[in-house]
Write a protein that holds these residues in place. Structure first.
Motif, PDB file in Angstrom:
ATOM      1  N   GLY A 155       0.774  -1.219   0.000  1.00 20.79           N
ATOM      2  CA  GLY A 155       0.000   0.000   0.000  1.00 20.79           C
ATOM      3  C   GLY A 155       0.815   1.283   0.000  1.00 20.79           C
ATOM      4  O   GLY A 155       0.268   2.365   0.195  1.00 20.79           O
ATOM      5  N   CYS A 156       2.082   1.180  -0.259  1.00 16.89           N
ATOM      6  CA  CYS A 156       2.988   2.330  -0.211  1.00 16.89           C
ATOM      7  C   CYS A 156       3.041   3.003  -1.591  1.00 16.89           C
ATOM      8  O   CYS A 156       3.606   2.452  -2.533  1.00 16.89           O
ATOM      9  CB  CYS A 156       4.371   1.852   0.220  1.00 16.89           C
ATOM     10  N   PHE A 157       2.435   4.195  -1.699  1.00 17.96           N
ATOM     11  CA  PHE A 157       2.426   4.918  -2.968  1.00 17.96           C
ATOM     12  C   PHE A 157       3.842   5.255  -3.445  1.00 17.96           C
ATOM     13  O   PHE A 157       4.172   5.011  -4.610  1.00 17.96           O
ATOM     14  CB  PHE A 157       1.569   6.187  -2.856  1.00 17.96           C
ATOM     15  N   PRO A 158       4.727   5.826  -2.595  1.00 13.55           N
ATOM     16  CA  PRO A 158       6.086   6.116  -3.060  1.00 13.55           C
ATOM     17  C   PRO A 158       6.823   4.857  -3.532  1.00 13.55           C
ATOM     18  O   PRO A 158       7.624   4.911  -4.468  1.00 13.55           O
ATOM     19  CB  PRO A 158       6.776   6.743  -1.851  1.00 13.55           C
ATOM     20  N   CYS A 159       6.538   3.731  -2.883  1.00 13.32           N
ATOM     21  CA  CYS A 159       7.170   2.465  -3.297  1.00 13.32           C
ATOM     22  C   CYS A 159       6.727   2.105  -4.718  1.00 13.32           C
ATOM     23  O   CYS A 159       7.556   1.796  -5.577  1.00 13.32           O
ATOM     24  CB  CYS A 159       6.781   1.335  -2.348  1.00 13.32           C
ATOM     25  N   TYR A 171      16.957   3.721   8.327  1.00 19.14           N
ATOM     26  CA  TYR A 171      15.793   4.296   7.655  1.00 19.14           C
ATOM     27  C   TYR A 171      14.501   3.910   8.364  1.00 19.14           C
ATOM     28  O   TYR A 171      14.379   2.820   8.911  1.00 19.14           O
ATOM     29  CB  TYR A 171      15.719   3.837   6.203  1.00 19.14           C
ATOM     30  N   SER A 172      13.521   4.824   8.302  1.00 15.13           N
ATOM     31  CA  SER A 172      12.205   4.528   8.869  1.00 15.13           C
ATOM     32  C   SER A 172      11.094   4.777   7.859  1.00 15.13           C
ATOM     33  O   SER A 172       9.921   4.726   8.196  1.00 15.13           O
ATOM     34  CB  SER A 172      11.965   5.390  10.115  1.00 15.13           C
ATOM     35  N   GLN A 173      11.461   5.075   6.604  1.00 12.47           N
ATOM     36  CA  GLN A 173      10.494   5.383   5.559  1.00 12.47           C
ATOM     37  C   GLN A 173      10.762   4.490   4.347  1.00 12.47           C
ATOM     38  O   GLN A 173      11.908   4.280   3.963  1.00 12.47           O
ATOM     39  CB  GLN A 173      10.646   6.851   5.160  1.00 12.47           C
ATOM     40  N   ALA A 174       9.680   3.985   3.767  1.00 14.37           N
ATOM     41  CA  ALA A 174       9.802   3.189   2.548  1.00 14.37           C
ATOM     42  C   ALA A 174       9.489   4.081   1.357  1.00 14.37           C
ATOM     43  O   ALA A 174       8.795   5.083   1.513  1.00 14.37           O
ATOM     44  CB  ALA A 174       8.844   2.003   2.598  1.00 14.37           C
ATOM     45  N   PRO A 175       9.984   3.759   0.202  1.00 11.38           N
ATOM     46  CA  PRO A 175      10.882   2.649  -0.087  1.00 11.38           C
ATOM     47  C   PRO A 175      12.323   2.986   0.310  1.00 11.38           C
ATOM     48  O   PRO A 175      12.675   4.143   0.460  1.00 11.38           O
ATOM     49  CB  PRO A 175      10.785   2.517  -1.608  1.00 11.38           C
ATOM     50  N   VAL A 176      13.092   1.927   0.447  1.00 11.76           N
ATOM     51  CA  VAL A 176      14.537   2.080   0.565  1.00 11.76           C
ATOM     52  C   VAL A 176      15.116   1.485  -0.709  1.00 11.76           C
ATOM     53  O   VAL A 176      14.827   0.334  -1.049  1.00 11.76           O
ATOM     54  CB  VAL A 176      15.096   1.388   1.814  1.00 11.76           C
ATOM     55  N   VAL A 177      15.877   2.285  -1.420  1.00 12.34           N
ATOM     56  CA  VAL A 177      16.459   1.870  -2.698  1.00 12.34           C
ATOM     57  C   VAL A 177      17.957   1.718  -2.514  1.00 12.34           C
ATOM     58  O   VAL A 177      18.607   2.596  -1.949  1.00 12.34           O
ATOM     59  CB  VAL A 177      16.178   2.911  -3.808  1.00 12.34           C
ATOM     60  N   VAL A 180       9.177  -5.690   3.100  1.00  9.53           N
ATOM     61  CA  VAL A 180       9.666  -5.740   4.478  1.00  9.53           C
ATOM     62  C   VAL A 180       8.598  -6.204   5.466  1.00  9.53           C
ATOM     63  O   VAL A 180       8.926  -6.567   6.595  1.00  9.53           O
ATOM     64  CB  VAL A 180      10.274  -4.387   4.929  1.00  9.53           C
ATOM     65  N   SER A 181       7.335  -6.210   5.038  1.00 11.53           N
ATOM     66  CA  SER A 181       6.280  -6.689   5.936  1.00 11.53           C
ATOM     67  C   SER A 181       6.270  -8.210   6.035  1.00 11.53           C
ATOM     68  O   SER A 181       5.704  -8.757   6.980  1.00 11.53           O
ATOM     69  CB  SER A 181       4.911  -6.184   5.493  1.00 11.53           C
TER      70      SER A 181
END
Length: 83
Positions: free
Chosen positions: A10-14, A49-55, A33-34
């Motif tokens: 459900g992560c839009f930036p991801c 990091y605490s925000q997704a995505p991580v690239v 990661v879930s």
């Protein structure tokens, strides 16, 4: 080049990050990661990091990583891939 994107449902930036790379012809490895506790621990504990995505990408021993939707860095990685 190695390209890995750590995501969560459900992560839009991801989703947008993945789309930008796929539209450029890249096929990143996608890690949810879930469902992968070790990956979550890696991006939070080791990378901080605490925000997704991580690239993360690595090309010829040059590595970089970032968190969040970052069009500038995405474009840079695409340029590295096409050069």
């Amino acid at each position: 080049m190695t390209l890995t994107i750590y995501t969560k449902p459900g992560c839009f930036p991801c989703r947008k990050t993945i789309e930008k790379f796929q539209d450029a012809g890249l096929s990143p490895q996608i890690v949810d990661v879930s469902t992968t506790p070790a990956a979550l621990e890696y991006i939070t504990e080791e990378l901080g990091y605490s925000q997704a995505p991580v690239v993360m990408y690595d090309k010829d021993g040059s590595e970089d990583h970032w968190s969040g939707l970052n069009p500038t860095k995405i474009s840079h990685v695409i340029e590295l891939h096409t050069s």
